[in-house]
Design an enzyme around this catalytic site. Structure first.
Site, PDB file in Angstrom:
ATOM      1  CG  HIS A 130      -2.022  -1.043   1.089  1.00 50.98           C
ATOM      2  ND1 HIS A 130      -2.718  -1.503   2.183  1.00 50.98           N
ATOM      3  CD2 HIS A 130      -2.509  -1.706   0.022  1.00 50.98           C
ATOM      4  CE1 HIS A 130      -3.607  -2.406   1.791  1.00 50.98           C
ATOM      5  NE2 HIS A 130      -3.499  -2.553   0.472  1.00 50.98           N
ATOM      6  CD  GLU A 164     -10.530  -7.810  18.095  1.00 50.25           C
ATOM      7  OE1 GLU A 164     -10.905  -7.753  19.270  1.00 50.25           O
ATOM      8  OE2 GLU A 164     -10.492  -6.840  17.325  1.00 50.25           O
TER       9      GLU A 164
HETATM   10  C1  BV8 Z   1      -8.385  -2.171  -5.321  1.00 49.39           C
HETATM   11  C2  BV8 Z   1      -2.963   2.895   2.500  1.00 49.39           C
HETATM   12  C3  BV8 Z   1      -8.661  -2.744  -7.603  1.00 49.39           C
HETATM   13  C4  BV8 Z   1      -3.265   4.295   2.805  1.00 49.39           C
HETATM   14  C5  BV8 Z   1      -4.971   1.490   2.538  1.00 49.39           C
HETATM   15  C6  BV8 Z   1     -15.333   0.381  -4.239  1.00 49.39           C
HETATM   16  C7  BV8 Z   1     -14.487   1.089  -5.088  1.00 49.39           C
HETATM   17  C8  BV8 Z   1     -13.159   0.725  -5.255  1.00 49.39           C
HETATM   18  C9  BV8 Z   1     -12.635  -0.334  -4.556  1.00 49.39           C
HETATM   19  C10 BV8 Z   1     -13.476  -1.009  -3.694  1.00 49.39           C
HETATM   20  C11 BV8 Z   1     -14.814  -0.688  -3.527  1.00 49.39           C
HETATM   21  N1  BV8 Z   1     -15.360  -1.544  -2.614  1.00 49.39           N
HETATM   22  C12 BV8 Z   1     -14.410  -2.407  -2.203  1.00 49.39           C
HETATM   23  C13 BV8 Z   1     -13.286  -2.102  -2.848  1.00 49.39           C
HETATM   24  C14 BV8 Z   1     -12.012  -2.707  -2.697  1.00 49.39           C
HETATM   25  C15 BV8 Z   1     -11.286  -1.886  -1.643  1.00 49.39           C
HETATM   26  C16 BV8 Z   1     -11.663  -2.442  -0.294  1.00 49.39           C
HETATM   27  O1  BV8 Z   1     -11.248  -3.526   0.035  1.00 49.39           O
HETATM   28  N2  BV8 Z   1     -12.483  -1.685   0.467  1.00 49.39           N
HETATM   29  C17 BV8 Z   1     -12.899  -2.169   1.775  1.00 49.39           C
HETATM   30  C18 BV8 Z   1     -13.076  -0.993   2.713  1.00 49.39           C
HETATM   31  C19 BV8 Z   1     -14.189  -2.959   1.591  1.00 49.39           C
HETATM   32  N3  BV8 Z   1      -9.877  -2.049  -1.929  1.00 49.39           N
HETATM   33  C20 BV8 Z   1      -9.236  -1.156  -2.697  1.00 49.39           C
HETATM   34  O2  BV8 Z   1      -9.711  -0.131  -3.125  1.00 49.39           O
HETATM   35  C21 BV8 Z   1      -7.823  -1.565  -3.052  1.00 49.39           C
HETATM   36  N4  BV8 Z   1      -7.645  -1.452  -4.469  1.00 49.39           N
HETATM   37  O3  BV8 Z   1      -9.276  -2.923  -4.989  1.00 49.39           O
HETATM   38  O4  BV8 Z   1      -8.015  -1.925  -6.631  1.00 49.39           O
HETATM   39  C22 BV8 Z   1      -7.744  -3.806  -8.045  1.00 49.39           C
HETATM   40  C23 BV8 Z   1      -7.074  -4.601  -7.122  1.00 49.39           C
HETATM   41  C24 BV8 Z   1      -6.234  -5.591  -7.574  1.00 49.39           C
HETATM   42  C25 BV8 Z   1      -6.059  -5.784  -8.915  1.00 49.39           C
HETATM   43  C26 BV8 Z   1      -6.734  -4.968  -9.831  1.00 49.39           C
HETATM   44  C27 BV8 Z   1      -7.579  -3.981  -9.407  1.00 49.39           C
HETATM   45  C28 BV8 Z   1      -6.817  -0.646  -2.389  1.00 49.39           C
HETATM   46  C29 BV8 Z   1      -6.912  -0.795  -0.888  1.00 49.39           C
HETATM   47  C30 BV8 Z   1      -5.762  -0.028  -0.230  1.00 49.39           C
HETATM   48  C31 BV8 Z   1      -6.304   1.148   0.529  1.00 49.39           C
HETATM   49  N5  BV8 Z   1      -5.209   1.756   1.295  1.00 49.39           N
HETATM   50  N6  BV8 Z   1      -3.924   2.027   3.173  1.00 49.39           N
HETATM   51  C32 BV8 Z   1      -3.176   4.579   4.266  1.00 49.39           C
HETATM   52  O5  BV8 Z   1      -2.617   3.792   5.047  1.00 49.39           O
HETATM   53  O6  BV8 Z   1      -3.679   5.662   4.622  1.00 49.39           O
HETATM   54  S1  BV8 Z   1      -5.951   0.373   3.359  1.00 49.39           S
HETATM   55  C33 BV8 Z   1      -5.896   0.543   5.077  1.00 49.39           C
HETATM   56  O7  BV8 Z   1      -6.735  -0.492   5.650  1.00 49.39           O
HETATM   57  C34 BV8 Z   1      -4.582   0.207   5.650  1.00 49.39           C
HETATM   58  O8  BV8 Z   1      -3.517   0.449   4.850  1.00 49.39           O
HETATM   59  C35 BV8 Z   1      -4.636  -1.260   5.930  1.00 49.39           C
HETATM   60  O9  BV8 Z   1      -3.829  -1.905   5.035  1.00 49.39           O
HETATM   61  C36 BV8 Z   1      -5.984  -1.651   5.575  1.00 49.39           C
HETATM   62  C37 BV8 Z   1      -6.466  -2.800   6.387  1.00 49.39           C
HETATM   63  O10 BV8 Z   1      -6.444  -2.409   7.726  1.00 49.39           O
HETATM   64  P1  BV8 Z   1      -5.685  -3.351   8.794  1.00 49.39           P
HETATM   65  O11 BV8 Z   1      -4.225  -3.249   8.550  1.00 49.39           O
HETATM   66  O12 BV8 Z   1      -6.265  -4.713   8.784  1.00 49.39           O
HETATM   67  O13 BV8 Z   1      -6.023  -2.555  10.104  1.00 49.39           O
HETATM   68  P2  BV8 Z   1      -7.400  -2.579  10.921  1.00 49.39           P
HETATM   69  O14 BV8 Z   1      -7.398  -1.410  11.825  1.00 49.39           O
HETATM   70  O15 BV8 Z   1      -8.550  -2.815   9.988  1.00 49.39           O
HETATM   71  O16 BV8 Z   1      -7.247  -3.907  11.800  1.00 49.39           O
HETATM   72  C38 BV8 Z   1      -6.229  -3.962  12.797  1.00 49.39           C
HETATM   73  C39 BV8 Z   1      -6.186  -5.386  13.288  1.00 49.39           C
HETATM   74  O17 BV8 Z   1      -5.116  -5.501  14.227  1.00 49.39           O
HETATM   75  C40 BV8 Z   1      -7.452  -5.809  14.007  1.00 49.39           C
HETATM   76  O18 BV8 Z   1      -7.804  -7.137  13.622  1.00 49.39           O
HETATM   77  C41 BV8 Z   1      -7.057  -5.780  15.492  1.00 49.39           C
HETATM   78  O19 BV8 Z   1      -7.727  -6.789  16.239  1.00 49.39           O
HETATM   79  C42 BV8 Z   1      -5.576  -6.102  15.406  1.00 49.39           C
HETATM   80  N7  BV8 Z   1      -4.786  -5.550  16.505  1.00 49.39           N
HETATM   81  C43 BV8 Z   1      -4.961  -4.362  17.154  1.00 49.39           C
HETATM   82  N8  BV8 Z   1      -4.000  -4.230  18.094  1.00 49.39           N
HETATM   83  C44 BV8 Z   1      -3.205  -5.332  18.010  1.00 49.39           C
HETATM   84  C45 BV8 Z   1      -3.692  -6.162  17.001  1.00 49.39           C
HETATM   85  N9  BV8 Z   1      -3.129  -7.336  16.686  1.00 49.39           N
HETATM   86  C46 BV8 Z   1      -2.023  -7.706  17.384  1.00 49.39           C
HETATM   87  N10 BV8 Z   1      -1.495  -6.950  18.374  1.00 49.39           N
HETATM   88  C47 BV8 Z   1      -2.050  -5.774  18.713  1.00 49.39           C
HETATM   89  N11 BV8 Z   1      -1.520  -5.045  19.712  1.00 49.39           N
END
Ligand code: BV8
Length: 224
Positions: A105, A199
């Site tokens: 990303h 979790e």
């Molecule tokens: C794509 C960078 C096409 C920037 C990020 C409508 C229009 C367009 C696209 C879409 C759409 N609907 C859906 C999509 C696809 C979309 C998507 O998935 N949307 C989601 C919301 C449904 N994806 C995209 O748009 C991607 N591109 O699809 O292009 C394509 C693809 C492939 C081939 C051809 C074409 C692009 C997605 C990238 C977006 N950019 N980040 C920035 O950082 O600001 S995403 C952002 O969320 C983060 O970067 C991160 O990577 C991502 C996921 O979050 P997590 O890392 O999982 O973090 P989160 O807070 O969610 O969870 C934390 C976890 O840690 C929890 O489980 C928690 O329990 C745990 N935790 C907490 N504390 C601890 C812990 N674990 C251990 N120890 C601890 N102490």
């Protein structure tokens, strides 16, 4: 590649960097459509620039934690056999000493020129008036992959994920694609899949093994 490890915001949580979807996570304080989409940047480039400047300052002040260091030890112990695919845009894996890191990303510490495509090390506080060192134009944006944009290095990532013996996911909620689909791809290709998370996540059912707890405890225990 013998071991592929997908990391998410949870691995950096104990370094003080916010996650996205936990309580008071980033997406609970900012609308991701305003802060992390090309449309949001076009609408209000200053808001997006400020958002990433704040995260970049947090990142510069943070240190890698025991989980980042454990993964660097694993790679040092198995040269050429460990690859990290990180969803994170912080540089904590690299600062912990991991070499084989694919930032799918993008990277907070990198700036991108929307005119000529040049990339260069971002200043901690970027300004819209910053000039591209290559073409001299003021068309700078954060070098991160926004929603709706294609993640970097997807071919290399899929090649590694479908050819590894062990696939681990650490600290990700499994809500963002295509990253969240990698575990199922690895499993289909025959890898032993391990989840290390605080979790259950949206993708927990894709894993053969799950270890729940803070990354700074469960990751060193798994590595060592
Ligand atoms: C794509 C960078 C096409 C920037 C990020 C409508 C229009 C367009 C696209 C879409 C759409 N609907 C859906 C999509 C696809 C979309 C998507 O998935 N949307 C989601 C919301 C449904 N994806 C995209 O748009 C991607 N591109 O699809 O292009 C394509 C693809 C492939 C081939 C051809 C074409 C692009 C997605 C990238 C977006 N950019 N980040 C920035 O950082 O600001 S995403 C952002 O969320 C983060 O970067 C991160 O990577 C991502 C996921 O979050 P997590 O890392 O999982 O973090 P989160 O807070 O969610 O969870 C934390 C976890 O840690 C929890 O489980 C928690 O329990 C745990 N935790 C907490 N504390 C601890 C812990 N674990 C251990 N120890 C601890 N102490």
């Amino acid at each position: 590649m013998r071991i592929v490890i997908l990391t998410g915001a949870g691995i950096s949580a104990e370094s003080g960097l916010g996650t996205f979807r936990d309580k008071d996570g980033l997406w609970t304080r900012y609308d991701l459509n305003d802060a992390a989409t090309p449309e949001g940047f076009a609408r209000n480039p200053q808001l997006v620039t400020d958002f990433y400047n704040a995260r970049r300052a947090n990142c510069a002040a943070a240190d890698p934690n025991a989980a980042h260091h454990a993964l660097a030890r694993l790679e040092a112990a198995l040269p050429g056999e460990v690859m990290i695919v990180t969803q994170n845009v912080d540089d904590l894996h690299q600062r912990a000493g991991s070499q084989a890191v694919i930032p799918m990303h993008g990277a907070l510490m990198s700036a991108l020129c929307t005119g000529c495509g040049h990339r260069w090390p971002a200043p901690v506080a970027m300004a819209l008036s910053d000039l591209c060192p290559a073409c001299g134009k003021a068309r700078t944006r954060p070098d991160v992959v926004w929603f709706g944009e294609i993640p970097y290095h997807m071919d290399a990532i899929v090649d590694a994920v479908t050819d590894c013996e062990i696939f681990a996911a650490i600290g990700t909620s499994g809500q963002v694609y295509p990253a969240a689909g990698l575990a199922a791809e690895a499993r289909r290709a025959g890898a032993q899949c391990v989840e290390l998370n605080l979790e259950r996540s949206e993708i927990s059912r894709a894993f053969h093994e799950r270890h729940f707890g803070p990354a700074t405890l469960v990751v060193p225990a798994w590595v060592d």
